[in-house]
Design an enzyme around this catalytic site. Structure first.
Site, short mmCIF file in Angstrom:
data_model
loop_
_atom_site.label_atom_id
_atom_site.label_comp_id
_atom_site.label_asym_id
_atom_site.label_seq_id
_atom_site.Cartn_x
_atom_site.Cartn_y
_atom_site.Cartn_z
N GLU A 82 0.66 -0.91 -0.14
CA GLU A 82 -0.02 0.06 0.06
C GLU A 82 0.85 1.27 0.19
OE1 GLU A 82 -3.37 -0.08 -0.34
OE2 GLU A 82 -3.17 1.96 -0.65
N GLU A 89 1.48 6.42 -7.26
CA GLU A 89 0.33 7.37 -7.47
C GLU A 89 0.79 8.89 -7.61
OE1 GLU A 89 -2.89 6.48 -4.78
OE2 GLU A 89 -3.71 4.87 -5.73
#
Ligand SMILES: Nc1ncnc2c1ncn2[C@@H]1O[C@H](COP(=O)(O)OP(=O)(O)OP(=O)(O)O)[C@@H](O)[C@H]1O
Length: 141
Positions: A82, A89
């Site tokens: 994550e 991102e």
């Protein structure tokens, strides 16, 4: 959701862009990074809640040391994936901004896929560890 310009510091504070000068300062920024991901990423909060439930189940069933080791590997794999997803991102958004790019999609989707694969790994570990305890509970009720 991208970690974007909403995270900017107030203009009166001079943001740091040079190297950290001490271990304490490095640690402070690393801890800030952890907090930022928890605050901004809903998926990370879901992973942490799931990890807390699994740890609770482990304590309740009294699982052994080697089982705890696998649980730790599973939890840290998902959390690490994550973090990497959030890094990808942010970098993609920094590079392409609001414009569509095929490679931006590839980078984001593959980064998300790494989290998915880690989560599936964690579910498999959980099933292998807790399956005997669940069968035992079901058979005694
Ligand atoms: N600049 C872009 N160019 C092409 N596709 C994009 C771009 N930005 C986002 N996408 C597509 O939209 C999806 C969602 O992007 P977004 O940045 O919102 O991810 P996210 O919601 O933070 O994802 P996650 O659920 O992993 O947190 C990406 O997985 C990708 O398929």
């Amino acid at each position: 959701m991208p970690l974007d310009s909403r995270d900017k510091q107030p203009t009166s504070v001079q943001p740091q862009i040079d190297k950290n000068h001490s271990f304490r300062q490095s640690l402070g920024h690393a801890a800030g990074g952890v907090w930022l991901v928890i605050k901004k990423e809903r998926n990370m909060r879901f992973h942490l809640l799931t990890a807390a439930i699994v740890i609770g189940l482990g304590l309740w069933f009294g699982i052994g040391r080697s089982d705890w080791l696998w649980i730790a590997v599973a939890i840290f794999s998902v959390i690490t994936a994550e973090f990497l997803n959030t890094i990808v991102e942010s970098i993609v958004d920094l590079v392409v901004g609001k414009s569509y790019h095929r490679l931006a999609k590839t980078a984001k989707d593959v980064a998300a896929a790494s989290t998915l694969v880690a989560a599936v790994f964690a579910v498999v570990i959980g099933l292998i560890i807790f399956e005997p305890y669940i069968w035992f509970m079901l058979s005694t009720h």
